[in-house]
Design an enzyme around this catalytic site. Structure first.
Site, PDB file in Angstrom:
ATOM      1  N   GLU A 119      21.990  79.443  78.712  1.00  0.00           N
ATOM      2  CA  GLU A 119      20.774  79.235  79.333  1.00  0.00           C
ATOM      3  C   GLU A 119      19.669  78.780  78.420  1.00  0.00           C
ATOM      4  O   GLU A 119      19.911  78.988  77.155  1.00  0.00           O
ATOM      5  CB  GLU A 119      20.203  80.554  80.140  1.00  0.00           C
ATOM      6  CG  GLU A 119      20.730  81.811  79.254  1.00  0.00           C
ATOM      7  CD  GLU A 119      20.133  82.940  80.000  1.00  0.00           C
ATOM      8  OE1 GLU A 119      19.178  83.328  80.173  1.00  0.00           O
ATOM      9  OE2 GLU A 119      21.486  83.673  80.200  1.00  0.00           O
ATOM     10  N   LYS A 121      16.462  78.702  76.097  1.00  0.00           N
ATOM     11  CA  LYS A 121      15.589  79.593  75.595  1.00  0.00           C
ATOM     12  C   LYS A 121      14.212  79.523  75.714  1.00  0.00           C
ATOM     13  O   LYS A 121      13.543  78.564  75.312  1.00  0.00           O
ATOM     14  CB  LYS A 121      15.887  79.974  74.108  1.00  0.00           C
ATOM     15  CG  LYS A 121      15.092  81.101  73.441  1.00  0.00           C
ATOM     16  CD  LYS A 121      15.613  80.976  71.939  1.00  0.00           C
ATOM     17  CE  LYS A 121      15.073  82.445  71.368  1.00  0.00           C
ATOM     18  NZ  LYS A 121      13.689  82.642  71.263  1.00  0.00           N
ATOM     19  N   ASP A 123      10.103  79.575  75.710  1.00  0.00           N
ATOM     20  CA  ASP A 123       9.332  80.018  74.357  1.00  0.00           C
ATOM     21  C   ASP A 123       7.977  80.510  75.040  1.00  0.00           C
ATOM     22  O   ASP A 123       7.015  79.829  75.457  1.00  0.00           O
ATOM     23  CB  ASP A 123       8.985  78.600  73.622  1.00  0.00           C
ATOM     24  CG  ASP A 123       8.044  79.001  72.186  1.00  0.00           C
ATOM     25  OD1 ASP A 123       8.489  80.034  71.972  1.00  0.00           O
ATOM     26  OD2 ASP A 123       7.958  78.034  71.589  1.00  0.00           O
ATOM     27  N   TYR A 232      16.017  87.311  83.124  1.00  0.00           N
ATOM     28  CA  TYR A 232      17.426  86.882  82.513  1.00  0.00           C
ATOM     29  C   TYR A 232      18.140  88.194  81.802  1.00  0.00           C
ATOM     30  O   TYR A 232      19.280  87.855  81.366  1.00  0.00           O
ATOM     31  CB  TYR A 232      17.228  85.890  81.230  1.00  0.00           C
ATOM     32  CG  TYR A 232      16.233  86.000  79.997  1.00  0.00           C
ATOM     33  CD1 TYR A 232      16.309  87.337  79.491  1.00  0.00           C
ATOM     34  CD2 TYR A 232      15.079  85.350  80.088  1.00  0.00           C
ATOM     35  CE1 TYR A 232      15.318  87.742  78.758  1.00  0.00           C
ATOM     36  CE2 TYR A 232      14.244  85.686  79.032  1.00  0.00           C
ATOM     37  CZ  TYR A 232      14.161  86.978  78.349  1.00  0.00           C
ATOM     38  OH  TYR A 232      13.252  87.160  77.572  1.00  0.00           O
ATOM     39  N   LYS A 320      18.770  77.689  67.827  1.00  0.00           N
ATOM     40  CA  LYS A 320      17.262  77.141  67.733  1.00  0.00           C
ATOM     41  C   LYS A 320      17.275  75.906  67.523  1.00  0.00           C
ATOM     42  O   LYS A 320      17.944  75.420  66.709  1.00  0.00           O
ATOM     43  CB  LYS A 320      16.483  78.090  66.659  1.00  0.00           C
ATOM     44  CG  LYS A 320      16.490  79.324  66.998  1.00  0.00           C
ATOM     45  CD  LYS A 320      15.294  79.751  67.942  1.00  0.00           C
ATOM     46  CE  LYS A 320      13.992  79.741  67.541  1.00  0.00           C
ATOM     47  NZ  LYS A 320      13.505  80.890  66.937  1.00  0.00           N
ATOM     48  N   CYS A 414     -17.221  57.347  47.081  1.00  0.00           N
ATOM     49  CA  CYS A 414     -15.831  57.077  47.590  1.00  0.00           C
ATOM     50  C   CYS A 414     -15.016  57.670  46.558  1.00  0.00           C
ATOM     51  O   CYS A 414     -15.126  57.362  45.399  1.00  0.00           O
ATOM     52  CB  CYS A 414     -15.969  55.575  47.455  1.00  0.00           C
ATOM     53  SG  CYS A 414     -14.235  55.015  47.717  1.00  0.00           S
ATOM     54  N   CYS A 417     -13.543  54.615  44.207  1.00  0.00           N
ATOM     55  CA  CYS A 417     -14.359  53.874  43.547  1.00  0.00           C
ATOM     56  C   CYS A 417     -15.600  54.522  42.783  1.00  0.00           C
ATOM     57  O   CYS A 417     -16.164  54.200  42.111  1.00  0.00           O
ATOM     58  CB  CYS A 417     -14.480  52.632  43.711  1.00  0.00           C
ATOM     59  SG  CYS A 417     -15.840  52.461  45.197  1.00  0.00           S
ATOM     60  N   CYS A 432     -16.810  53.363  52.646  1.00  0.00           N
ATOM     61  CA  CYS A 432     -17.389  52.699  51.368  1.00  0.00           C
ATOM     62  C   CYS A 432     -17.408  51.483  51.541  1.00  0.00           C
ATOM     63  O   CYS A 432     -16.746  50.573  52.048  1.00  0.00           O
ATOM     64  CB  CYS A 432     -16.102  52.962  50.396  1.00  0.00           C
ATOM     65  SG  CYS A 432     -16.249  52.172  48.980  1.00  0.00           S
ATOM     66  N   CYS A 437     -13.842  48.344  45.383  1.00  0.00           N
ATOM     67  CA  CYS A 437     -13.307  49.816  45.710  1.00  0.00           C
ATOM     68  C   CYS A 437     -11.594  49.279  45.755  1.00  0.00           C
ATOM     69  O   CYS A 437     -11.297  48.098  46.535  1.00  0.00           O
ATOM     70  CB  CYS A 437     -13.703  50.032  47.259  1.00  0.00           C
ATOM     71  SG  CYS A 437     -12.681  51.697  47.574  1.00  0.00           S
TER      72      CYS A 437
HETATM   73  S1  IVH Z   1      18.004  87.346  76.313  1.00  0.00           S
HETATM   74  C1  IVH Z   1      19.544  91.030  74.045  1.00  0.00           C
HETATM   75  N1  IVH Z   1      17.587  85.021  77.443  1.00  0.00           N
HETATM   76  O1  IVH Z   1      13.997  85.190  73.026  1.00  0.00           O
HETATM   77  C2  IVH Z   1      18.894  89.717  74.433  1.00  0.00           C
HETATM   78  N2  IVH Z   1      16.175  86.002  75.747  1.00  0.00           N
HETATM   79  O2  IVH Z   1      14.533  85.512  70.200  1.00  0.00           O
HETATM   80  C3  IVH Z   1      17.370  89.918  74.932  1.00  0.00           C
HETATM   81  N3  IVH Z   1      14.123  84.559  75.207  1.00  0.00           N
HETATM   82  O3  IVH Z   1      12.901  88.564  72.882  1.00  0.00           O
HETATM   83  C4  IVH Z   1      16.973  88.406  75.300  1.00  0.00           C
HETATM   84  N4  IVH Z   1      14.659  82.816  76.830  1.00  0.00           N
HETATM   85  O4  IVH Z   1      11.801  86.825  74.488  1.00  0.00           O
HETATM   86  C5  IVH Z   1      17.102  85.973  76.294  1.00  0.00           C
HETATM   87  N5  IVH Z   1      17.308  83.106  78.454  1.00  0.00           N
HETATM   88  C6  IVH Z   1      16.708  84.055  77.563  1.00  0.00           C
HETATM   89  C7  IVH Z   1      15.704  83.772  76.720  1.00  0.00           C
HETATM   90  C8  IVH Z   1      15.195  85.097  75.768  1.00  0.00           C
HETATM   91  C9  IVH Z   1      13.832  83.111  75.864  1.00  0.00           C
HETATM   92  C10 IVH Z   1      13.356  85.302  74.076  1.00  0.00           C
HETATM   93  C11 IVH Z   1      13.258  86.540  74.638  1.00  0.00           C
HETATM   94  C12 IVH Z   1      13.863  87.312  73.328  1.00  0.00           C
HETATM   95  C13 IVH Z   1      13.620  86.119  72.445  1.00  0.00           C
HETATM   96  C14 IVH Z   1      14.524  86.608  71.272  1.00  0.00           C
END
Ligand code: IVH
Length: 683
Positions: A119, A121, A123, A232, A320, A414, A417, A432, A437
């Site tokens: 899935e 991640k 931010d 999640y 990442k 400047c 120069c 300048c 220059c």
């Molecule tokens: S699972 C034990 N799923 O990433 C697993 N985390 O770097 C718990 N995060 O603290 C996290 N998207 O804030 C999971 N699809 C996702 C996520 C996710 C973002 C964040 C979450 C976690 C951090 C870890």
């Protein structure tokens, strides 16, 4: 007898129905993004519910009216998570993802392909939603994983957060649901725009904006931020049995929780990597920021077997993406001079790796930007390097200030120069204006020699570069010192080409003032302004040590031209260069000088000073004088020919008398023009 017992069943029923309907429509709108009623209909039902609730004082715990209206807090209370909120181990390459798979197989002592979920991640900010018997009673931030902050009232303002667990079957007795609060990139940008207008500090990125919005003491502020949620995971749970991550996410979706925008369940690590690639390739299609992909062993029994390390589970990893941002310290700030003379500030950092590349400096764009972002030497800053964009400082991390940071002001000299720099009013650029220059000289010489300028054939970009790099041309006057022998030593010149260039240079010495003023490249002096100056000044030397006021009386010359011409002709070194060129044979004629051509004008050679209020605006009268060849001035002296006195004249009237200057009225001025021209006024 309790209050609720007095409430007619009919009202209770209607309230219950309205709460159910409104929550369903909220879910359709905010979770599914597929509303089935209009906003007006929703508002009408909402108002009806509010009215009934107020009348009867009967409010259900999942009523949508309970999302809003909580008073600001003094501080956040601490909340201990029943199950710790773990973080994730990171993988920075596909190889590291394969390592993760190998590790799992080793730990499970199995060769069989593992089933994983993949899935995006998010931010954002991790939070926990705690439900008891289906009702949301608390929500908290992750904090250090063990203890977070109680942000219940802020979380309740997020419309996609269910206040009650709906769906088929009975809600679990207890359940802690985990997810990420985030904000769309568009919304983050809007928010920053508004903050900039209000002079408030900006958020460095969407994550910062989401976190800042949740950690707000006033829920009314949080409510205005368009926050989203993606769930999640789960923590402590009683009364629900689930077999896998995929089943969990399905259950969450059925219970009307917002879930990740995508989740794939696949067999084996090759398939995982294919999904990771897919997420990475479509990273820009999401309306929010993602910083990687999360890979989880799907089966909960296997997850259990694998267990956790101190802070991270062994059954999951975060792949990442390359980061866009990094944090570092500003060591120095300097100015760099561009080819047009604009001095741009840049910062030198303690080197920081961003997106796999070491970044040790970045532009600060202009001096206003330094002021606006309040950037100081020694500051800790967030630096961004996204895609092909050159690195830039997003913001100062003010919390890191020690008080030893040093402000940086606009340089007066400047950096290339040492000449005095100039900043025009209302402009951000600092420039300048020196002819010497080194940062600008090549560009200036190319312009000087170009067809519109001195028209030196053979002295184009390539040859200027060559002559400059060999030290043969370092200043303008060096052009006129060039000899054929010098050229013959260079790779690109033969007898004929060397002869032709020297010949072209020789010819160019005979020029006009208008051409020369354009060629020398004074800021804002294009061909038109150069001609204007030539019309008004007989010689080049007439411009030496000139003041902006002496130029601005020329009708078409604006303030910009006046101040840049004055700055140019007040630079000693510039004058030295001009003189050297003249000594080397530069011969400037000025056929454009207006003295000869406008001698027939009625007011030619006459100067006028105005005092008091005239029947026409002063500027207009001055224009009239100029049009007829006269010179309006503000300084009254014995040399002044006429004082034009209007109503309520000032002290100038007396002064004129004592100096013997003739005083006339506006009507007399008009008469004077008529008499001297022998024909009606030119308007
Ligand atoms: S699972 C034990 N799923 O990433 C697993 N985390 O770097 C718990 N995060 O603290 C996290 N998207 O804030 C999971 N699809 C996702 C996520 C996710 C973002 C964040 C979450 C976690 C951090 C870890």
């Amino acid at each position: 007898m309790t209050i609720s017992e007095k409430i007619p069943e009919q009202i209770k029923k209607e309230i219950a129905q309205l709460v159910k309907d409104l929550n369903y429509h909220c879910y359709r709108y905010y979770v599914l993004d597929a509303p089935v009623i209009s906003d007006t209909e929703y508002d009408r039902e909402y108002r009806r519910l509010k009215e009934l609730e107020e009348k009867s004082n009967y409010i259900l715990p999942d009523s949508p009216t309970l999302r809003v209206g909580a008073p600001p807090l003094e501080k956040f209370e601490k909340v201990k998570h029943t199950e710790p909120m773990l973080s994730l181990d990171n993988a920075f390459s596909h190889d590291e993802v394969r390592e993760f798979d190998k590790r799992i197989k080793r730990l499970l002592d199995s060769d069989r392909e593992i089933e994983y979920t993949v899935e995006p991640k998010y931010d954002g900010l991790a939070i926990e939603l705690s439900y008891r018997n289906g009702l949301l009673y608390k929500s908290s931030t992750r904090g250090d994983g063990y203890v977070g902050e109680d942000v219940t009232w802020n979380i309740r303002t997020i419309k996609s957060v269910p206040l009650k667990i709906e769906g088929q079957g009975k809600a679990p007795e207890e359940i802690d649901i985990r997810g990420e609060v985030f904000i769309d990139i568009d919304e983050f940008e809007n928010l920053n725009k508004q903050r900039e207008e209000k002079g408030e500090p900006l958020f460095a990125n969407p994550r910062n904006a989401a976190a800042g919005s949740i950690r707000q003491l006033d829920p009314a502020v949080t409510m205005l931020r368009k926050l989203h949620l993606a769930c999640y995971g789960i923590g402590a749970v009683k009364g629900l049995r689930l077999k896998s991550q995929a089943e969990l996410v399905n259950w969450l979706a059925e219970a009307r929780f917002p879930t990740p925008a995508m989740m794939k369940t696949v067999q084996g690590i090759d398939a995982v990597i294919a999904v990771v690639r897919e997420i990475e390739d479509t990273r820009g299609d999401f309306t929010f920021e993602i910083d990687g992909a999360v890979i989880k062993v799907n089966d909960f029994v296997l997850q259990q077997k694998l267990g956790v390390k101190t802070r991270e589970p062994r059954w999951a990893i975060a792949y990442k993406f390359e980061a866009h941002q990094g944090t570092t310290k500003i060591r120095e700030i300097h100015g760099s001079v561009g080819r047009t003379g604009v001095i741009t500030p840049f910062a030198v950092f303690e080197p920081v790796k961003i997106g796999g590349v070491m970044v040790s400096r970045s532009t600060l764009h202009n001096w206003d930007e330094i002021k606006r972002k309040d950037i100081k030497i020694g500051d800790t800053v967030v630096v961004e390097r996204a895609g092909d964009v050159i690195p830039h400082v997003v913001m100062v991390v003010k919390e890191e200030r020690t008080g030893r940071e040093k402000s940086f002001s606009i340089p007066e000299k400047c950096p290339a120069c040492g000449s005095t720099v100039m900043r025009e009013e209302g402009e951000v650029a600092v420039r300048c204006v020196s002819l010497h220059c080194p940062a600008q000289i090549q560009e200036k010489i190319i312009h000087f020699a170009s067809r519109g300028g001195m028209d030196i054939e053979g002295l184009g970009e390539k040859n200027v570069e060559l002559l400059y790099s060999r030290g043969l041309i370092q200043r303008f006057e060096d052009i006129y010192r060039l000899e054929k022998e010098n050229l013959l030593e260079l790779p690109r010149f033969a007898e004929k080409s060397a002869h032709n260039l020297i010949d072209a240079i020789e010819k160019s010495k005979h020029t006009t003032l208008a051409k020369f003023l354009f060629a020398i490249g004074i800021l804002h002096v294009g061909e038109y302004a150069a001609k204007l100056l030539a019309k008004n000044f007989r010689t080049l030397e007439a411009l030496y040590h000139i003041s902006p006021e002496e130029i601005i009386h020329i009708k078409q010359a604006g303030e910009k031209i006046a101040s840049s011409v004055a700055a140019f002709f007040n630079d000693k070194k510039n004058l030295q260069t001009l003189n050297s060129m003249i000594e080397l044979g530069l011969d400037i004629k000025n056929p454009d000088f207006a003295a000869g051509t406008d001698a027939h004008l009625p007011l030619k050679g006459l100067s006028f000073v105005i005092t008091g209020t005239l029947p026409k605006p002063r500027k207009e009268v001055e224009g009239l004088i100029e049009k007829h060849g006269g010179r309006p001035s503000s300084a009254l002296s014995a040399k002044t020919n006429f004082l034009i006195a209007g109503e309520e004249p000032g002290s100038k009237l007396l002064k004129a008398k004592s100096l013997g200057v003739r005083t006339i009225s506006y009507t007399e001025l008009l008469k004077l023009i008529e008499e001297r021209s022998g024909h009606p006024r030119l308007f």
